[in-house]
Design a protein around this motif. Structure first.
Motif, PDB file in Angstrom:
ATOM      1  N   ALA A  25       0.825  -1.208   0.000  1.00 21.13           N
ATOM      2  CA  ALA A  25       0.000   0.000   0.000  1.00 21.13           C
ATOM      3  C   ALA A  25       0.860   1.259   0.000  1.00 21.13           C
ATOM      4  O   ALA A  25       0.577   2.218  -0.734  1.00 21.13           O
ATOM      5  N   ILE A  26       1.921   1.271   0.793  1.00 19.32           N
ATOM      6  CA  ILE A  26       2.805   2.432   0.840  1.00 19.32           C
ATOM      7  C   ILE A  26       3.489   2.634  -0.505  1.00 19.32           C
ATOM      8  O   ILE A  26       3.611   3.762  -0.999  1.00 19.32           O
ATOM      9  N   CYS A  27       3.935   1.550  -1.112  1.00 22.28           N
ATOM     10  CA  CYS A  27       4.571   1.652  -2.432  1.00 22.28           C
ATOM     11  C   CYS A  27       3.615   2.236  -3.456  1.00 22.28           C
ATOM     12  O   CYS A  27       3.994   3.111  -4.244  1.00 22.28           O
ATOM     13  N   VAL A  28       2.366   1.784  -3.447  1.00 22.13           N
ATOM     14  CA  VAL A  28       1.365   2.308  -4.375  1.00 22.13           C
ATOM     15  C   VAL A  28       1.159   3.805  -4.141  1.00 22.13           C
ATOM     16  O   VAL A  28       1.149   4.595  -5.091  1.00 22.13           O
ATOM     17  N   LEU A  29       1.023   4.194  -2.877  1.00 21.86           N
ATOM     18  CA  LEU A  29       0.820   5.611  -2.557  1.00 21.86           C
ATOM     19  C   LEU A  29       2.003   6.464  -3.000  1.00 21.86           C
ATOM     20  O   LEU A  29       1.828   7.625  -3.389  1.00 21.86           O
ATOM     21  N   GLN A  30       3.202   5.904  -2.962  1.00 21.96           N
ATOM     22  CA  GLN A  30       4.396   6.644  -3.357  1.00 21.96           C
ATOM     23  C   GLN A  30       4.692   6.515  -4.844  1.00 21.96           C
ATOM     24  O   GLN A  30       5.647   7.099  -5.347  1.00 21.96           O
TER      25      GLN A  30
END
Length: 52
Positions: A25-30
């Motif tokens: 999820a963090i990778c997608v947001l970034q």
């Protein structure tokens, strides 16, 4: 970071499901990929721990 056309090897990492979901999820947001983040950390780790 390495070029996708170079010789590469695949590896796997076992993580708790909740950790994996949060990481994804963090990778997608970034706007990055998990592979890119892990590759960057691995290269940095190698540089930091390389013998002189």
């Amino acid at each position: 970071m390495s070029n996708a056309k170079e010789n590469t090897a695949q590896t796997s990492v076992r993580l708790p499901v909740d950790v994996m979901r949060e990481f994804r999820a963090i990778c997608v947001l970034q706007g990055t990929s998990m592979q890119a983040v892990l590759s960057d950390y691995i290269y940095a780790y190698i540089e930091e721990h390389k013998k002189p």
